[in-house]
Motif scaffolding. Sequence first.
Motif, PDB file in Angstrom:
ATOM      1  N   MET A   1      22.424   9.550   6.274  1.00  0.00           N
ATOM      2  CA  MET A   1      21.671   8.832   5.556  1.00  0.00           C
ATOM      3  C   MET A   1      22.071   7.906   4.187  1.00  0.00           C
ATOM      4  N   ALA A   2      21.573   6.052   4.477  1.00  0.00           N
ATOM      5  CA  ALA A   2      21.643   5.257   4.231  1.00  0.00           C
ATOM      6  C   ALA A   2      20.672   5.190   2.726  1.00  0.00           C
ATOM      7  N   VAL A   3      19.478   5.696   2.790  1.00  0.00           N
ATOM      8  CA  VAL A   3      18.601   5.321   2.176  1.00  0.00           C
ATOM      9  C   VAL A   3      17.725   6.758   2.198  1.00  0.00           C
ATOM     10  N   ALA A   4      17.992   7.480   0.943  1.00  0.00           N
ATOM     11  CA  ALA A   4      17.078   8.477   1.020  1.00  0.00           C
ATOM     12  C   ALA A   4      15.024   8.814   1.850  1.00  0.00           C
ATOM     13  N   PRO A   5      15.065  10.040   2.232  1.00  0.00           N
ATOM     14  CA  PRO A   5      13.878  10.111   2.444  1.00  0.00           C
ATOM     15  C   PRO A   5      12.909  10.175   1.167  1.00  0.00           C
ATOM     16  N   ILE A   6      11.915   9.733   1.739  1.00  0.00           N
ATOM     17  CA  ILE A   6      10.996   9.380   0.400  1.00  0.00           C
ATOM     18  C   ILE A   6       9.908  11.122   0.645  1.00  0.00           C
ATOM     19  N   THR A   7      10.194  11.850  -0.686  1.00  0.00           N
ATOM     20  CA  THR A   7       9.842  13.036  -0.825  1.00  0.00           C
ATOM     21  C   THR A   7       8.760  13.265  -2.230  1.00  0.00           C
ATOM     22  N   GLY A   8       7.931  14.077  -2.279  1.00  0.00           N
ATOM     23  CA  GLY A   8       7.494  14.620  -3.802  1.00  0.00           C
ATOM     24  C   GLY A   8       6.454  13.205  -4.418  1.00  0.00           C
ATOM     25  N   MET A   9       7.026  13.361  -5.389  1.00  0.00           N
ATOM     26  CA  MET A   9       6.226  12.291  -6.273  1.00  0.00           C
ATOM     27  C   MET A   9       5.574  10.638  -5.895  1.00  0.00           C
ATOM     28  N   LEU A  10       6.869  10.637  -5.100  1.00  0.00           N
ATOM     29  CA  LEU A  10       6.940   8.860  -4.413  1.00  0.00           C
ATOM     30  C   LEU A  10       6.306   9.193  -3.199  1.00  0.00           C
ATOM     31  N   ARG A  11       5.861  10.363  -2.605  1.00  0.00           N
ATOM     32  CA  ARG A  11       5.134  10.236  -1.768  1.00  0.00           C
ATOM     33  C   ARG A  11       3.449  10.566  -1.653  1.00  0.00           C
ATOM     34  N   ARG A  12       3.426  11.084  -2.394  1.00  0.00           N
ATOM     35  CA  ARG A  12       2.141  11.573  -2.922  1.00  0.00           C
ATOM     36  C   ARG A  12       1.631  10.430  -3.719  1.00  0.00           C
ATOM     37  N   GLY A  13       1.825   9.212  -4.422  1.00  0.00           N
ATOM     38  CA  GLY A  13       1.855   8.478  -5.046  1.00  0.00           C
ATOM     39  C   GLY A  13       1.529   7.172  -4.076  1.00  0.00           C
ATOM     40  N   LEU A  14       2.694   6.921  -2.960  1.00  0.00           N
ATOM     41  CA  LEU A  14       2.883   6.111  -2.402  1.00  0.00           C
ATOM     42  C   LEU A  14       1.227   6.241  -0.872  1.00  0.00           C
ATOM     43  N   ILE A  15       0.919   8.221  -0.387  1.00  0.00           N
ATOM     44  CA  ILE A  15      -0.544   8.274   0.177  1.00  0.00           C
ATOM     45  C   ILE A  15      -0.927   7.681  -0.666  1.00  0.00           C
ATOM     46  N   LEU A  16      -1.471   7.657  -1.636  1.00  0.00           N
ATOM     47  CA  LEU A  16      -2.914   7.720  -2.827  1.00  0.00           C
ATOM     48  C   LEU A  16      -2.374   5.936  -2.708  1.00  0.00           C
ATOM     49  N   ASP A  17      -1.969   5.068  -3.393  1.00  0.00           N
ATOM     50  CA  ASP A  17      -1.781   3.631  -2.827  1.00  0.00           C
ATOM     51  C   ASP A  17      -2.232   3.169  -1.781  1.00  0.00           C
ATOM     52  N   LEU A  18      -1.895   3.238  -0.863  1.00  0.00           N
ATOM     53  CA  LEU A  18      -1.830   2.830   0.553  1.00  0.00           C
ATOM     54  C   LEU A  18      -3.861   3.303   1.192  1.00  0.00           C
ATOM     55  N   GLY A  19      -4.438   4.374   0.998  1.00  0.00           N
ATOM     56  CA  GLY A  19      -5.782   5.251   0.918  1.00  0.00           C
ATOM     57  C   GLY A  19      -6.556   4.454  -0.109  1.00  0.00           C
ATOM     58  N   ILE A  20      -6.072   4.124  -1.133  1.00  0.00           N
ATOM     59  CA  ILE A  20      -7.346   3.234  -2.184  1.00  0.00           C
ATOM     60  C   ILE A  20      -6.802   2.116  -1.680  1.00  0.00           C
ATOM     61  N   GLY A  21      -6.061   1.286  -1.259  1.00  0.00           N
ATOM     62  CA  GLY A  21      -6.216  -0.502  -0.773  1.00  0.00           C
ATOM     63  C   GLY A  21      -6.413   0.088   0.185  1.00  0.00           C
ATOM     64  N   LEU A  22      -6.390   0.543   1.129  1.00  0.00           N
ATOM     65  CA  LEU A  22      -6.916   0.739   2.037  1.00  0.00           C
ATOM     66  C   LEU A  22      -8.661   0.948   2.407  1.00  0.00           C
ATOM     67  N   GLY A  23      -9.391   1.999   1.437  1.00  0.00           N
ATOM     68  CA  GLY A  23     -10.410   2.319   0.888  1.00  0.00           C
ATOM     69  C   GLY A  23     -11.421   0.772   0.598  1.00  0.00           C
ATOM     70  N   LEU A  24     -10.714  -0.006  -0.812  1.00  0.00           N
ATOM     71  CA  LEU A  24     -11.388  -0.659  -0.994  1.00  0.00           C
ATOM     72  C   LEU A  24     -10.977  -2.375  -0.453  1.00  0.00           C
TER      73      LEU A  24
END
Length: 60
Positions: A1-24
């Motif tokens: 794979m050319a790009v590694a899958p998103i895992t761990g803290m980055l994934r949780r941060g991404l989900i949190l950022d998307l959730g906050i952005g969509l909620g706001l």
Amino acid sequence: MAVAPITGMLRRGLILDLGIGLGLGFALGNAFWYGYHVPRTNKRDNFYKKLEEERAAKLG
């Protein structure tokens, strides 16, 4: 794979950022719609309704 899958803290941060952005975004969209747009539209509609009633009263 050319790009590694998103895992761990980055994934949780991404989900949190998307959730906050969509909620706001949803909250601010509703605040605009029901706090500004709907009252302004009702005020405009009432003005034109009154104007039409006055015009109809003059015509008989």
